[in-house]
Write a protein that holds these residues in place. Structure first.
Motif, PDB file in Angstrom:
ATOM      1  N   GLN A 279       0.827  -1.213   0.000  1.00 33.61           N
ATOM      2  CA  GLN A 279       0.000   0.000   0.000  1.00 33.61           C
ATOM      3  C   GLN A 279       0.862   1.265   0.000  1.00 33.61           C
ATOM      4  OE1 GLN A 279      -3.506   2.396   2.463  1.00 33.61           O
ATOM      5  NE2 GLN A 279      -3.029   0.325   3.108  1.00 33.61           N
ATOM      6  N   ALA A 280       1.917   1.276   0.811  1.00 31.87           N
ATOM      7  CA  ALA A 280       2.784   2.464   0.893  1.00 31.87           C
ATOM      8  C   ALA A 280       3.340   2.798  -0.489  1.00 31.87           C
ATOM      9  CB  ALA A 280       3.912   2.215   1.887  1.00 31.87           C
ATOM     10  N   LYS A 281       3.797   1.771  -1.191  1.00 39.05           N
ATOM     11  CA  LYS A 281       4.374   1.975  -2.510  1.00 39.05           C
ATOM     12  C   LYS A 281       3.310   2.431  -3.524  1.00 39.05           C
ATOM     13  CE  LYS A 281       6.768  -0.570  -6.139  1.00 39.05           C
ATOM     14  NZ  LYS A 281       7.710  -1.659  -6.399  1.00 39.05           N
ATOM     15  N   HIS A 282       2.174   1.768  -3.499  1.00 33.98           N
ATOM     16  CA  HIS A 282       1.167   2.065  -4.518  1.00 33.98           C
ATOM     17  C   HIS A 282       0.478   3.403  -4.298  1.00 33.98           C
ATOM     18  CE1 HIS A 282       1.382  -1.442  -7.164  1.00 33.98           C
ATOM     19  NE2 HIS A 282       2.121  -1.859  -6.156  1.00 33.98           N
ATOM     20  N   THR A 283       0.276   3.777  -3.046  1.00 35.92           N
ATOM     21  CA  THR A 283      -0.338   5.085  -2.790  1.00 35.92           C
ATOM     22  C   THR A 283       0.616   6.195  -3.211  1.00 35.92           C
ATOM     23  OG1 THR A 283      -1.659   4.184  -0.998  1.00 35.92           O
ATOM     24  CG2 THR A 283      -1.377   6.571  -1.020  1.00 35.92           C
ATOM     25  N   LEU A 284       1.889   6.038  -2.876  1.00 34.64           N
ATOM     26  CA  LEU A 284       2.869   7.068  -3.248  1.00 34.64           C
ATOM     27  C   LEU A 284       2.966   7.188  -4.779  1.00 34.64           C
ATOM     28  CD1 LEU A 284       4.840   9.107  -2.086  1.00 34.64           C
ATOM     29  CD2 LEU A 284       6.603   7.345  -2.110  1.00 34.64           C
ATOM     30  N   ALA A 285       3.022   6.060  -5.464  1.00 32.97           N
ATOM     31  CA  ALA A 285       3.103   6.087  -6.930  1.00 32.97           C
ATOM     32  C   ALA A 285       1.864   6.773  -7.521  1.00 32.97           C
ATOM     33  CB  ALA A 285       3.230   4.663  -7.463  1.00 32.97           C
ATOM     34  N   TYR A 286       0.694   6.492  -6.940  1.00 35.39           N
ATOM     35  CA  TYR A 286      -0.565   7.086  -7.411  1.00 35.39           C
ATOM     36  C   TYR A 286      -0.557   8.603  -7.216  1.00 35.39           C
ATOM     37  CZ  TYR A 286      -5.477   8.499  -7.195  1.00 35.39           C
ATOM     38  OH  TYR A 286      -6.665   9.160  -7.363  1.00 35.39           O
ATOM     39  N   LEU A 287      -0.087   9.034  -6.056  1.00 37.27           N
ATOM     40  CA  LEU A 287      -0.069  10.476  -5.768  1.00 37.27           C
ATOM     41  C   LEU A 287       0.895  11.188  -6.719  1.00 37.27           C
ATOM     42  CD1 LEU A 287      -0.015  10.268  -1.866  1.00 37.27           C
ATOM     43  CD2 LEU A 287      -1.917  11.120  -3.264  1.00 37.27           C
TER      44      LEU A 287
END
Ligand code: DGI
Ligand code: FE
Ligand code: FE
Length: 202
Positions: free
Chosen positions: A169-177
């Motif tokens: 989640q940490a990786k995917h949320t940051l990439a999305y933002l």
């Protein structure tokens, strides 16, 4: 579905039904259904990870308690409780958890710091998250109505190992933002640094 949990007065001063009624007053029906799904998902993850079920229920139900409050309420709360002035540079996405925890404390009488931290960190994560915080962070991400590319990978990893779900989640949320040119709350970067390099396979 688990609905028969007994709450203890030192954790929440009332029954689960009384807590539900208070939350329902704050939220539109769609959001109210979401928090109940997050509660049930949090209970499942709590059971699997040896986390207190009563706290998982209360944190799951309250995590978005403040989501539909007007900006003025958050700005006033930041001032009243002398929270970090940098918070004023962000908006509802960050406020509803970090500032929402103060509203939960004072309006619902929930003082348990583990529950309050689970609410505070449910959007951005944190470098250190207790097992309860990890459970709520993941339950919000993978509850059954979530439907985004990668959610099945997130569910699979979380069932295998809670901390791997957190890293995902940490990786995917940051990439999305970043993809969407959104401002990054510094704690979201702390979460990435603390969790993702540890799990290079996610
Ligand atoms: O409240 P929910 O919709 O159930 O979910 P949430 O609290 O996890 O996320 C709310 C939003 O916050 C979501 O669209 C992603 C966004 N978000 C997460 N981290 C950051 C962020 N937005 C900004 N600007 N900066 C962040 O670091
Ligand atoms: Fe939220
Ligand atoms: Fe949520």
């Amino acid at each position: 579905m688990v609905t028969e949990l007994t709450y203890h007065a030192n954790i929440f001063p009332g029954t689960r039904d009384e807590l539900l009624a208070k939350i329902e007053k704050q939220l539109k029906p769609k959001r109210f259904k979401h928090v109940q799904r997050v509660e049930q998902t949090a209970l499942r993850l709590a059971e699997a990870n040896g986390v207190d079920l009563e706290k998982a229920s209360i944190a799951g139900l309250t995590h978005d308690y403040a989501k539909q409050r007007p900006a003025e309420d958050f700005i006033q709360t930041i001032k009243d409780y002398q929270l970090a002035p940098e918070l004023l540079n962000y908006g509802n996405a960050i406020w509803h958890g970090v500032v929402g925890a103060e509203l939960i404390k004072h309006e619902l009488g929930i003082y348990d710091e583990d529950i309050l931290n689970a609410v505070r960190h449910h959007t951005t994560g944190a470098a250190y998250m207790s097992p309860l915080e990890q459970v709520v962070y993941m339950a919000d991400f993978i509850e059954p109505a979530r439907d985004f590319p990668g959610v099945d990978d997130a569910r699979r990893l979380t069932d295998k190992e809670l901390a791997m779900g957190v890293a995902y989640q940490a990786k995917h949320t940051l990439a999305y933002l970043i993809d969407n040119n959104q401002p990054i709350y510094p704690k979201s970067l702390d979460t990435y640094n603390a969790w993702v390099p540890q799990y290079p396979n996610v």
